[in-house]
Design an enzyme around this catalytic site. Structure first.
Site, PDB file in Angstrom:
ATOM      1  N   THR A   8       8.030  -1.249 -10.976  1.00  0.00           N
ATOM      2  CA  THR A   8       7.257  -1.448  -9.744  1.00  0.00           C
ATOM      3  C   THR A   8       8.163  -1.250  -8.544  1.00  0.00           C
ATOM      4  O   THR A   8       9.346  -1.587  -8.601  1.00  0.00           O
ATOM      5  CB  THR A   8       6.602  -2.847  -9.664  1.00  0.00           C
ATOM      6  OG1 THR A   8       5.918  -2.958  -8.404  1.00  0.00           O
ATOM      7  CG2 THR A   8       7.612  -3.980  -9.766  1.00  0.00           C
ATOM      8  N   ASP A  70      -0.844  -2.626 -12.407  1.00  0.00           N
ATOM      9  CA  ASP A  70      -1.717  -2.059 -11.379  1.00  0.00           C
ATOM     10  C   ASP A  70      -2.759  -3.122 -11.073  1.00  0.00           C
ATOM     11  O   ASP A  70      -3.411  -3.649 -11.970  1.00  0.00           O
ATOM     12  CB  ASP A  70      -2.375  -0.761 -11.832  1.00  0.00           C
ATOM     13  CG  ASP A  70      -2.891   0.012 -10.618  1.00  0.00           C
ATOM     14  OD1 ASP A  70      -2.064   0.489  -9.818  1.00  0.00           O
ATOM     15  OD2 ASP A  70      -4.122   0.115 -10.439  1.00  0.00           O
TER      16      ASP A  70
HETATM   17  P1  ITT Z   1       3.651  -0.464  -7.551  1.00  0.00           P
HETATM   18  O1  ITT Z   1       2.580   0.551  -7.845  1.00  0.00           O
HETATM   19  O2  ITT Z   1       4.983   0.169  -7.288  1.00  0.00           O
HETATM   20  O3  ITT Z   1       3.716  -1.545  -8.579  1.00  0.00           O
HETATM   21  P2  ITT Z   1       1.889  -1.147  -5.341  1.00  0.00           P
HETATM   22  O4  ITT Z   1       1.922  -2.202  -4.276  1.00  0.00           O
HETATM   23  O5  ITT Z   1       1.608   0.272  -4.889  1.00  0.00           O
HETATM   24  O6  ITT Z   1       3.273  -1.216  -6.164  1.00  0.00           O
HETATM   25  P3  ITT Z   1      -0.655  -1.260  -6.731  1.00  0.00           P
HETATM   26  O7  ITT Z   1      -0.921   0.201  -6.618  1.00  0.00           O
HETATM   27  O8  ITT Z   1      -0.944  -1.935  -8.032  1.00  0.00           O
HETATM   28  O9  ITT Z   1       0.870  -1.594  -6.436  1.00  0.00           O
HETATM   29  O10 ITT Z   1      -1.440  -1.988  -5.568  1.00  0.00           O
HETATM   30  C1  ITT Z   1      -1.584  -3.359  -5.584  1.00  0.00           C
HETATM   31  C2  ITT Z   1      -2.050  -3.838  -4.227  1.00  0.00           C
HETATM   32  O11 ITT Z   1      -3.074  -4.814  -4.407  1.00  0.00           O
HETATM   33  C3  ITT Z   1      -0.906  -4.527  -3.503  1.00  0.00           C
HETATM   34  O12 ITT Z   1      -0.160  -3.633  -2.696  1.00  0.00           O
HETATM   35  C4  ITT Z   1      -1.651  -5.590  -2.702  1.00  0.00           C
HETATM   36  O13 ITT Z   1      -2.166  -5.020  -1.526  1.00  0.00           O
HETATM   37  C5  ITT Z   1      -2.821  -5.940  -3.627  1.00  0.00           C
HETATM   38  N1  ITT Z   1      -2.434  -7.050  -4.522  1.00  0.00           N
HETATM   39  C6  ITT Z   1      -2.247  -7.011  -5.872  1.00  0.00           C
HETATM   40  N2  ITT Z   1      -1.874  -8.192  -6.351  1.00  0.00           N
HETATM   41  C7  ITT Z   1      -1.805  -9.014  -5.298  1.00  0.00           C
HETATM   42  C8  ITT Z   1      -1.454 -10.360  -5.145  1.00  0.00           C
HETATM   43  O14 ITT Z   1      -1.039 -11.101  -6.166  1.00  0.00           O
HETATM   44  N3  ITT Z   1      -1.520 -10.886  -3.919  1.00  0.00           N
HETATM   45  C9  ITT Z   1      -1.914 -10.163  -2.867  1.00  0.00           C
HETATM   46  N4  ITT Z   1      -2.229  -8.870  -2.908  1.00  0.00           N
HETATM   47  C10 ITT Z   1      -2.174  -8.285  -4.123  1.00  0.00           C
END
Ligand code: ITT
Length: 199
Positions: A8, A70
């Site tokens: 990540t 994700d």
């Molecule tokens: P990686 O793909 O590198 O892991 P990313 O931030 O791009 O990082 P995602 O595509 O899975 O990851 O997007 C997840 C988004 O959803 C994240 O950026 C937050 O905006 C939201 N999110 C997920 N889990 C969360 C949490 O526990 N608390 C708050 N927001 C969350």
């Protein structure tokens, strides 16, 4: 020796995943340990698909079992948006503050009972031989009209857990990990390894 690579680029996620899995593996690697890996192409249609797209190429390239997460926010009144587009809701490269701002804007005028949402997390565990498994977790809550708290990341300051009367940004990582979508998905992954799988 039990080794795992966590794929990540999100520091908030990495902190949480590290806390949940650190006692379980002898060595946890992160992407910074492998700076030459290509970026993942997240063009899947589901959280599960995208989690696999992040983890599988890394497992194959490094020879180390790899997990990726994700995840995203699913808002009932917005027909499931932002969903798989949560990280870039306000546009590619958008900050957490910009995404929260956009969410508040889209939800303007919605009453308390129309502000329900859930977080969804799919964790993919992929192996160098090309096999993958996924584990999922969810967390229900209600979206506030203004942010509260400065812990966590992403949409945490807007996401109220009614049972606690606090947002995820006010709860602290340990409590959050005990109830969260990510904590629940990773608990299943721990169970999978405890049963002697993946070794
Ligand atoms: P990686 O793909 O590198 O892991 P990313 O931030 O791009 O990082 P995602 O595509 O899975 O990851 O997007 C997840 C988004 O959803 C994240 O950026 C937050 O905006 C939201 N999110 C997920 N889990 C969360 C949490 O526990 N608390 C708050 N927001 C969350």
């Amino acid at each position: 020796m039990k080794e795992l690579l966590v794929a990540t680029g999100n520091k908030g996620k990495m902190n949480e995943i590290r806390q949940i899995l650190a006692d379980f593996f002898d060595r946890l690697y992160c992407l910074e340990d492998f700076p030459d890996l290509p970026d993942a192409i997240e063009d899947g249609l589901t959280f599960e698909e995208n989690a696999c797209k992040k983890a599988l190429p890394v497992a194959i390239a490094t020879g180390i079992p790899t997990v990726a997460d994700d995840s995203g926010l699913v808002v009932d009144a917005l027909e499931g948006r932002p969903g798989i587009f949560s990280a870039r809701y306000a546009g590619s490269g958008s900050s957490d503050a910009e995404n929260n701002q956009k969410l508040l804007h889209e939800m303007t005028g919605l009453k308390d009972n129309q502000r329900t949402a859930f977080f969804y997390c799919a964790v993919a565990l992929c192996f160098p031989d090309g096999t993958c498994r996924t584990f999922c977790g969810t967390l229900n809550g209600v979206l506030l009209e203004s942010p509260r708290g400065d812990g966590g990341f992403g949409y945490d300051p807007l996401f109220l857990i009614p049972e606690y009367g606090k947002t995820l940004a006010e709860l602290g990582t340990e409590v959050k990990n005990g109830i969260s979508h990510r904590g629940r998905a990773l608990e299943k992954l721990r169970k999978y390894f405890s049963l002697g799988n993946g070794e």
